[in-house]
Design a protein around this motif. Structure first.
Motif, PDB file in Angstrom:
ATOM      1  N   UNK B   3       0.831  -1.207   0.000  1.00 18.90           N
ATOM      2  CA  UNK B   3       0.000   0.000   0.000  1.00 18.90           C
ATOM      3  C   UNK B   3       0.861   1.251   0.000  1.00 18.90           C
ATOM      4  N   UNK B   4       0.246   2.356  -0.410  1.00 17.15           N
ATOM      5  CA  UNK B   4       0.918   3.660  -0.441  1.00 17.15           C
ATOM      6  C   UNK B   4       0.002   4.677   0.214  1.00 17.15           C
ATOM      7  N   UNK B   5       0.562   5.507   1.076  1.00 14.21           N
ATOM      8  CA  UNK B   5      -0.215   6.550   1.746  1.00 14.21           C
ATOM      9  C   UNK B   5       0.430   7.905   1.466  1.00 14.21           C
ATOM     10  N   UNK B   6      -0.374   8.824   0.964  1.00 16.53           N
ATOM     11  CA  UNK B   6       0.102  10.173   0.697  1.00 16.53           C
ATOM     12  C   UNK B   6      -0.582  11.161   1.617  1.00 16.53           C
ATOM     13  N   UNK B   7       0.069  12.293   1.806  1.00 16.38           N
ATOM     14  CA  UNK B   7      -0.560  13.351   2.585  1.00 16.38           C
ATOM     15  C   UNK B   7      -1.787  13.852   1.838  1.00 16.38           C
ATOM     16  N   UNK B   8      -2.786  14.216   2.596  1.00 15.21           N
ATOM     17  CA  UNK B   8      -4.017  14.671   1.968  1.00 15.21           C
ATOM     18  C   UNK B   8      -3.858  16.080   1.431  1.00 15.21           C
ATOM     19  N   UNK B   9      -4.552  16.350   0.359  1.00 13.88           N
ATOM     20  CA  UNK B   9      -4.539  17.694  -0.175  1.00 13.88           C
ATOM     21  C   UNK B   9      -5.865  18.379   0.085  1.00 13.88           C
ATOM     22  N   UNK B  10      -6.130  19.464  -0.591  1.00 16.47           N
ATOM     23  CA  UNK B  10      -5.195  20.108  -1.507  1.00 16.47           C
ATOM     24  C   UNK B  10      -4.099  20.877  -0.779  1.00 16.47           C
ATOM     25  N   UNK B  11      -2.985  21.005  -1.467  1.00 16.15           N
ATOM     26  CA  UNK B  11      -1.885  21.822  -0.978  1.00 16.15           C
ATOM     27  C   UNK B  11      -1.862  23.103  -1.808  1.00 16.15           C
ATOM     28  N   UNK B  12      -1.946  24.215  -1.140  1.00 14.11           N
ATOM     29  CA  UNK B  12      -1.955  25.506  -1.827  1.00 14.11           C
ATOM     30  C   UNK B  12      -0.720  26.290  -1.422  1.00 14.11           C
ATOM     31  N   UNK B  13       0.057  26.683  -2.425  1.00 12.42           N
ATOM     32  CA  UNK B  13       1.299  27.409  -2.179  1.00 12.42           C
ATOM     33  C   UNK B  13       1.376  28.636  -3.070  1.00 12.42           C
ATOM     34  N   UNK B  14       2.171  29.576  -2.649  1.00 11.55           N
ATOM     35  CA  UNK B  14       2.477  30.713  -3.493  1.00 11.55           C
ATOM     36  C   UNK B  14       3.672  30.371  -4.383  1.00 11.55           C
ATOM     37  N   UNK B  15       3.739  31.032  -5.518  1.00 11.11           N
ATOM     38  CA  UNK B  15       4.853  30.789  -6.432  1.00 11.11           C
ATOM     39  C   UNK B  15       6.177  31.008  -5.693  1.00 11.11           C
ATOM     40  N   UNK B  19       8.122  23.045  -1.674  1.00 13.08           N
ATOM     41  CA  UNK B  19       7.087  22.020  -1.694  1.00 13.08           C
ATOM     42  C   UNK B  19       7.592  20.719  -1.081  1.00 13.08           C
ATOM     43  N   UNK B  20       6.774  20.142  -0.215  1.00 13.82           N
ATOM     44  CA  UNK B  20       6.973  18.761   0.225  1.00 13.82           C
ATOM     45  C   UNK B  20       5.636  18.059   0.176  1.00 13.82           C
ATOM     46  N   UNK B  21       5.611  16.899  -0.473  1.00 14.39           N
ATOM     47  CA  UNK B  21       4.429  16.029  -0.434  1.00 14.39           C
ATOM     48  C   UNK B  21       4.909  14.701   0.143  1.00 14.39           C
ATOM     49  N   UNK B  22       4.339  14.344   1.280  1.00  9.24           N
ATOM     50  CA  UNK B  22       4.775  13.128   1.966  1.00  9.24           C
ATOM     51  C   UNK B  22       4.176  11.881   1.354  1.00  9.24           C
ATOM     52  N   UNK B  23       5.000  10.842   1.319  1.00 10.01           N
ATOM     53  CA  UNK B  23       4.557   9.541   0.821  1.00 10.01           C
ATOM     54  C   UNK B  23       5.237   8.460   1.651  1.00 10.01           C
ATOM     55  N   UNK B  24       4.466   7.553   2.203  1.00 11.75           N
ATOM     56  CA  UNK B  24       5.015   6.387   2.883  1.00 11.75           C
ATOM     57  C   UNK B  24       4.400   5.138   2.282  1.00 11.75           C
ATOM     58  N   UNK B  25       5.087   4.033   2.430  1.00 12.15           N
ATOM     59  CA  UNK B  25       4.618   2.817   1.780  1.00 12.15           C
ATOM     60  C   UNK B  25       4.763   1.613   2.705  1.00 12.15           C
ATOM     61  N   UNK B  26       4.035   0.591   2.365  1.00  9.04           N
ATOM     62  CA  UNK B  26       4.142  -0.726   2.993  1.00  9.04           C
ATOM     63  C   UNK B  26       4.307  -1.725   1.878  1.00  9.04           C
ATOM     64  N   UNK B  27       5.357  -2.523   1.953  1.00 12.93           N
ATOM     65  CA  UNK B  27       5.586  -3.491   0.880  1.00 12.93           C
ATOM     66  C   UNK B  27       6.468  -4.621   1.380  1.00 12.93           C
TER      67      UNK B  27
END
Lengths: 115, 113
Positions: B3-15, B19-27
């Motif tokens: 399985x893969x778990x990502x951080x929930x969005x939406x992520x709103x940033x200024x130009x 940016x960091x988007x977290x991702x963890x996995x089980x395998x």
């Protein structure tokens, strides 16, 4: 070298009709995968095929869904007697034999709407 | 199962923000890890990948490092642009070694000028 081609891009079907989705893999690719993306969700694996063989269909619903990848022509995902819950984007991906398991190229998808 | 778990969005940033988007996995085993990007109305495009522990994938200013000890593959970019607005999917190659991918639920990134 054209990318993975899917058609149609958009498909509208009434409940109870059949939907046929086509996927032509990239030239030289022998592995085809189908994925379904429900609204606001990630992609879920459905089926993996090689020419004339279904290798892994663990993600396919048990009824109404079937897939084939004939010796000649595109891969077909067939949904019989569609229901509203089948509305989704269906993506096809292909990969070459020599890069098996490391990278897949995706088509633009077919967006199925059941009314 | 895998399985893969990502951080929930939406992520709103200024130009130009970081940016960091977290991702963890089980395998089980040693999967390959991927980040795909999906622009509105389009299919998925491979952004970057890593095939073994401590590998760093990078492309278009994005990078992610395969961390086996924390089972993570976080996506980072030092300075985002409006054109980076899209949905980002973390994925792993399943342990069955058939080439099928297991995806996270996706994280929507919106970058404002």
């Amino acid at each position: 070298n054209a990318g993975v081609m899917q058609n149609p891009r958009h498909l509208v079907r009434r409940r109870g009709q059949e939907a046929r989705l086509r996927c032509s893999p990239m030239k030289g690719h022998s592995h085809v995968y189908w994925y379904r993306q429900l609204p606001e969700e990630g992609l879920k694996f459905m089926v993996y095929l090689q020419k004339e063989n279904i290798i892994d269909e663990s993600g396919m619903p048990k009824e109404r869904f079937s897939a084939e990848f004939p010796k000649e022509g595109p891969s077909i995902l067939r949904i019989q007697q569609v229901v509203r819950g089948d509305s989704a984007a269906y993506f096809c991906a292909s990969s070459p034999p020599d890069r098996f398991g490391t990278e897949a190229f995706f088509g633009q998808g077919t967006r199925l709407t059941v009314v | 199962g895998d399985s893969v778990t990502q951080m929930e969005g939406p992520v709103t940033l200024s130009e130009e923000a970081f940016l960091t988007i977290n991702c963890t996995y089980t395998a089980t085993g040693y999967p390959s890890l991927f980040w795909y990007v999906q622009y509105p109305g389009e299919g998925l495009q491979l952004l970057l990948k890593a095939t073994k522990a401590d590998d760093k994938g990078s492309n278009k200013g994005f990078e992610a490092t395969y961390r086996k000890e924390t089972t993570s593959f976080h996506l980072e970019k030092g300075s985002v642009q409006v054109s980076d607005s899209a949905v980002y999917f973390c994925a792993l190659s399943g342990s069955s070694n058939t080439g099928k991918l297991i995806f996270g639920q996706g994280t929507t990134l919106q970058v404002k000028p």
